[in-house]
Design a protein around this motif. Sequence first.
Motif, PDB file in Angstrom:
ATOM      1  N   ARG A  82      26.186  13.170 -13.147  1.00  0.00           N
ATOM      2  CA  ARG A  82      26.422  11.612 -12.895  1.00  0.00           C
ATOM      3  C   ARG A  82      27.878  12.418 -13.161  1.00  0.00           C
ATOM      4  O   ARG A  82      28.641  11.847 -14.475  1.00  0.00           O
ATOM      5  CB  ARG A  82      26.010  10.558 -13.913  1.00  0.00           C
ATOM      6  N   ASN A  83      28.727  12.202 -11.711  1.00  0.00           N
ATOM      7  CA  ASN A  83      30.533  12.299 -11.995  1.00  0.00           C
ATOM      8  C   ASN A  83      30.781  13.143 -12.986  1.00  0.00           C
ATOM      9  O   ASN A  83      31.733  12.477 -13.812  1.00  0.00           O
ATOM     10  CB  ASN A  83      30.888  10.893 -12.179  1.00  0.00           C
ATOM     11  N   GLY A  84      30.427  14.455 -12.895  1.00  0.00           N
ATOM     12  CA  GLY A  84      30.346  15.565 -13.529  1.00  0.00           C
ATOM     13  C   GLY A  84      29.826  15.381 -14.669  1.00  0.00           C
ATOM     14  O   GLY A  84      30.116  16.126 -15.395  1.00  0.00           O
ATOM     15  N   ALA A  85      29.112  15.187 -15.125  1.00  0.00           N
ATOM     16  CA  ALA A  85      28.297  14.285 -16.034  1.00  0.00           C
ATOM     17  C   ALA A  85      27.039  14.184 -16.121  1.00  0.00           C
ATOM     18  O   ALA A  85      26.398  14.481 -15.610  1.00  0.00           O
ATOM     19  CB  ALA A  85      29.180  13.751 -17.654  1.00  0.00           C
ATOM     20  N   PHE A  86      26.475  14.072 -17.308  1.00  0.00           N
ATOM     21  CA  PHE A  86      25.076  13.112 -17.415  1.00  0.00           C
ATOM     22  C   PHE A  86      24.842  12.580 -18.024  1.00  0.00           C
ATOM     23  O   PHE A  86      24.942  11.751 -18.876  1.00  0.00           O
ATOM     24  CB  PHE A  86      23.822  14.748 -17.976  1.00  0.00           C
ATOM     25  N   ARG A  87      23.337  11.940 -16.902  1.00  0.00           N
ATOM     26  CA  ARG A  87      23.034  10.587 -17.631  1.00  0.00           C
ATOM     27  C   ARG A  87      21.199  11.012 -17.964  1.00  0.00           C
ATOM     28  O   ARG A  87      20.726  11.435 -17.324  1.00  0.00           O
ATOM     29  CB  ARG A  87      22.476   9.225 -16.673  1.00  0.00           C
ATOM     30  N   LEU A  88      20.729  10.864 -19.363  1.00  0.00           N
ATOM     31  CA  LEU A  88      19.770  11.093 -20.024  1.00  0.00           C
ATOM     32  C   LEU A  88      18.818   9.811 -19.887  1.00  0.00           C
ATOM     33  O   LEU A  88      20.020   8.583 -19.765  1.00  0.00           O
ATOM     34  CB  LEU A  88      19.494  11.526 -21.478  1.00  0.00           C
ATOM     35  N   ARG A  89      17.578   9.893 -19.454  1.00  0.00           N
ATOM     36  CA  ARG A  89      17.380   9.076 -19.300  1.00  0.00           C
ATOM     37  C   ARG A  89      15.752   8.945 -20.442  1.00  0.00           C
ATOM     38  O   ARG A  89      14.982   9.645 -20.401  1.00  0.00           O
ATOM     39  CB  ARG A  89      16.249   8.150 -17.773  1.00  0.00           C
ATOM     40  N   ALA A  90      15.112   7.383 -20.888  1.00  0.00           N
ATOM     41  CA  ALA A  90      14.496   7.595 -22.322  1.00  0.00           C
ATOM     42  C   ALA A  90      13.532   6.527 -22.283  1.00  0.00           C
ATOM     43  O   ALA A  90      14.365   5.583 -23.132  1.00  0.00           O
ATOM     44  CB  ALA A  90      14.707   8.426 -23.312  1.00  0.00           C
ATOM     45  N   GLY A  91      12.638   5.870 -21.869  1.00  0.00           N
ATOM     46  CA  GLY A  91      12.579   4.976 -21.625  1.00  0.00           C
ATOM     47  C   GLY A  91      13.065   3.698 -21.172  1.00  0.00           C
ATOM     48  O   GLY A  91      13.412   4.217 -19.641  1.00  0.00           O
ATOM     49  N   GLY A  92      13.079   2.957 -21.662  1.00  0.00           N
ATOM     50  CA  GLY A  92      14.253   1.839 -21.331  1.00  0.00           C
ATOM     51  C   GLY A  92      15.763   2.041 -21.689  1.00  0.00           C
ATOM     52  O   GLY A  92      16.396   0.976 -21.313  1.00  0.00           O
ATOM     53  N   GLU A  93      15.933   2.960 -22.029  1.00  0.00           N
ATOM     54  CA  GLU A  93      17.837   3.703 -22.549  1.00  0.00           C
ATOM     55  C   GLU A  93      18.094   4.424 -21.389  1.00  0.00           C
ATOM     56  O   GLU A  93      17.333   5.280 -20.796  1.00  0.00           O
ATOM     57  CB  GLU A  93      17.492   2.974 -23.658  1.00  0.00           C
ATOM     58  N   SER A  94      19.142   4.696 -21.633  1.00  0.00           N
ATOM     59  CA  SER A  94      20.068   5.894 -20.966  1.00  0.00           C
ATOM     60  C   SER A  94      20.982   5.910 -22.234  1.00  0.00           C
ATOM     61  O   SER A  94      21.160   5.495 -22.657  1.00  0.00           O
ATOM     62  CB  SER A  94      21.200   5.768 -19.119  1.00  0.00           C
ATOM     63  N   ILE A  95      21.417   7.676 -21.647  1.00  0.00           N
ATOM     64  CA  ILE A  95      22.361   7.499 -22.399  1.00  0.00           C
ATOM     65  C   ILE A  95      23.012   8.659 -21.791  1.00  0.00           C
ATOM     66  O   ILE A  95      23.364   9.598 -20.731  1.00  0.00           O
ATOM     67  CB  ILE A  95      21.628   9.394 -23.924  1.00  0.00           C
ATOM     68  N   GLU A  96      24.846   9.017 -21.948  1.00  0.00           N
ATOM     69  CA  GLU A  96      26.259   9.339 -21.368  1.00  0.00           C
ATOM     70  C   GLU A  96      26.025  10.681 -22.137  1.00  0.00           C
ATOM     71  O   GLU A  96      26.287  10.611 -23.128  1.00  0.00           O
ATOM     72  CB  GLU A  96      27.296   8.096 -20.661  1.00  0.00           C
ATOM     73  N   ALA A 153      23.113  26.605 -13.326  1.00  0.00           N
ATOM     74  CA  ALA A 153      23.181  26.978 -12.845  1.00  0.00           C
ATOM     75  C   ALA A 153      23.976  25.445 -12.082  1.00  0.00           C
ATOM     76  O   ALA A 153      24.632  25.465 -11.362  1.00  0.00           O
ATOM     77  CB  ALA A 153      22.447  26.976 -10.713  1.00  0.00           C
ATOM     78  N   LEU A 154      23.995  24.272 -13.288  1.00  0.00           N
ATOM     79  CA  LEU A 154      24.824  22.956 -12.929  1.00  0.00           C
ATOM     80  C   LEU A 154      25.605  23.014 -13.995  1.00  0.00           C
ATOM     81  O   LEU A 154      25.284  23.429 -15.201  1.00  0.00           O
ATOM     82  CB  LEU A 154      23.602  22.167 -13.061  1.00  0.00           C
ATOM     83  N   PRO A 155      26.815  23.265 -13.651  1.00  0.00           N
ATOM     84  CA  PRO A 155      27.621  23.308 -14.871  1.00  0.00           C
ATOM     85  C   PRO A 155      27.505  22.296 -15.853  1.00  0.00           C
ATOM     86  O   PRO A 155      27.957  20.841 -15.475  1.00  0.00           O
ATOM     87  CB  PRO A 155      29.216  23.015 -14.014  1.00  0.00           C
ATOM     88  N   GLY A 156      27.676  23.076 -17.324  1.00  0.00           N
ATOM     89  CA  GLY A 156      27.516  22.201 -18.353  1.00  0.00           C
ATOM     90  C   GLY A 156      26.798  21.822 -18.488  1.00  0.00           C
ATOM     91  O   GLY A 156      26.426  20.551 -19.829  1.00  0.00           O
ATOM     92  N   LEU A 157      25.389  22.110 -18.214  1.00  0.00           N
ATOM     93  CA  LEU A 157      24.421  22.126 -18.491  1.00  0.00           C
ATOM     94  C   LEU A 157      23.546  23.733 -18.919  1.00  0.00           C
ATOM     95  O   LEU A 157      23.155  23.660 -18.137  1.00  0.00           O
ATOM     96  CB  LEU A 157      22.829  21.396 -16.948  1.00  0.00           C
ATOM     97  N   PHE A 158      22.950  23.291 -20.317  1.00  0.00           N
ATOM     98  CA  PHE A 158      22.606  25.146 -20.783  1.00  0.00           C
ATOM     99  C   PHE A 158      21.832  24.493 -20.933  1.00  0.00           C
ATOM    100  O   PHE A 158      20.804  23.308 -21.501  1.00  0.00           O
ATOM    101  CB  PHE A 158      24.096  24.914 -22.338  1.00  0.00           C
ATOM    102  N   VAL A 159      20.928  25.422 -21.078  1.00  0.00           N
ATOM    103  CA  VAL A 159      19.355  26.113 -21.354  1.00  0.00           C
ATOM    104  C   VAL A 159      19.020  26.646 -22.781  1.00  0.00           C
ATOM    105  O   VAL A 159      20.237  27.706 -22.851  1.00  0.00           O
ATOM    106  CB  VAL A 159      18.318  26.592 -20.900  1.00  0.00           C
ATOM    107  N   ALA A 160      18.383  26.716 -23.762  1.00  0.00           N
ATOM    108  CA  ALA A 160      18.806  27.574 -24.891  1.00  0.00           C
ATOM    109  C   ALA A 160      16.363  27.409 -24.814  1.00  0.00           C
ATOM    110  O   ALA A 160      16.043  26.808 -25.928  1.00  0.00           O
ATOM    111  CB  ALA A 160      18.789  26.528 -26.151  1.00  0.00           C
ATOM    112  N   LEU A 161      16.069  28.545 -24.583  1.00  0.00           N
ATOM    113  CA  LEU A 161      14.953  29.037 -24.650  1.00  0.00           C
ATOM    114  C   LEU A 161      14.522  29.788 -25.940  1.00  0.00           C
ATOM    115  O   LEU A 161      15.064  31.399 -25.780  1.00  0.00           O
ATOM    116  CB  LEU A 161      14.207  29.181 -23.461  1.00  0.00           C
ATOM    117  N   SER A 162      13.408  30.033 -26.672  1.00  0.00           N
ATOM    118  CA  SER A 162      13.206  31.342 -27.071  1.00  0.00           C
ATOM    119  C   SER A 162      13.499  32.585 -27.442  1.00  0.00           C
ATOM    120  O   SER A 162      12.442  33.178 -28.142  1.00  0.00           O
ATOM    121  CB  SER A 162      12.739  30.088 -28.722  1.00  0.00           C
ATOM    122  N   GLY A 163      11.835  31.993 -26.174  1.00  0.00           N
ATOM    123  CA  GLY A 163      10.570  33.919 -25.872  1.00  0.00           C
ATOM    124  C   GLY A 163      10.082  34.296 -26.729  1.00  0.00           C
ATOM    125  O   GLY A 163      10.107  34.593 -27.558  1.00  0.00           O
TER     126      GLY A 163
END
Length: 384
Positions: free
Chosen positions: A186-200, A326-336
């Motif tokens: 969303r506009n160079g940032a992200f919106r997280l949805r959780a039930g009835g709320e959202s977080i920028e 591949a999406l700038p600003g979105l990172f992954v931390a996966l332990s293997g």
Amino acid sequence: MSTLCMTADIAVIGGGAYGLSAALWLRRLRPDLSVLLLDRSDFAGNETGRCGAGFRAQWGAAGNIRLCQESLPSYENFAEEFGYPEGIEFKQDGYLILAHGEEQLDQLRRNIALQARFGVDSALLTAEEVARLAPGLNPAGVVGGSFCARDGSLSPFRVLDGFHRAALRSGVVIRHGVTIESIEPRNGAFRLRAGGESIEAGRVVVATDTRIPQLLGPLGIDIPVQPYPNQAFVTEPLPPRLGPCVVSFAHEMFLNQTVRGSVVVVASDRRRALGADARPTADLFPRAAAHAIDLLPALGTARLLRSWAGLYSITPDMLAVLGETALPGLFVALSGAKGFMTAPAAGRLLAHLVDGQAVPDWFARLSPARFASGEELEKEPAIV
């Protein structure tokens, strides 16, 4: 309709060892930025709280060796580094990896040669040396093993508590019981949805391990990970039977006698299908118990305190996946499957990456970009 309830400079999804470590180090690096950690369960309710609690640098792939090496000093000095004088029950009596057969022994030789390149003080043992080091084990079929004295075990609950308290002191906002259902650019940032709320959030770190595809798949980001169920159980406190932690590939098993005397058994089952259903099957526990008794006969008369199930995160090379998608600003931390062992280094170095700082080349190679580019890293052979 969703109601915007919170904003953060950086949101970390997942409150296990990787998520807590990353959030803590982000605040330590950038106290001017707000860091929000969101977890779907209660404290220690996910895979870190279900792990076998072992720590070892005896791996057969460079990335795993380096992450464990970088993490070990933090565990050896946990009280000072994380302000946790209560102690983490660090039992540093080494790790004994058994070889039942010449093929396994040859693999241990190759692993030791690689470990030596990075300064790991591991050694190949004869069958007689294995018997002297762990006389309670059944010697049948053992042709040798490998051993490193700096390996050991810790309490996952105390480690998580130490990370949690340090993160709160540093200013991380932690919310449990929040299940993130989607991530929307969303506009160079992200919106997280959780039930009835959202977080920028300006940047997002996804540290939900086996559940990462549920959040990243809808964005067209393919992180190849599959969940693999395992079974664990712990006995009543027993007289001293084991000094080192023990791995037996032939038994598909990890054993450890904790500082309190209880023996922890973690059993894999290669016949079990990959999947997120970690509930024990009717035959898994009896088979695992029989294997454990065969490996450590003293368990035959031990009473069990409890058992539980968990999930390993299986990647194609059994290495961690750490870096920007591949999406700038979105990172992954996966332990293997090694989040507990490698969390101090993984969280610290990922925090540098999120902040735009340089990281070592070996760490950069763990990026999720390796799958899209077709780059193949050495596959980890030393998995139970």
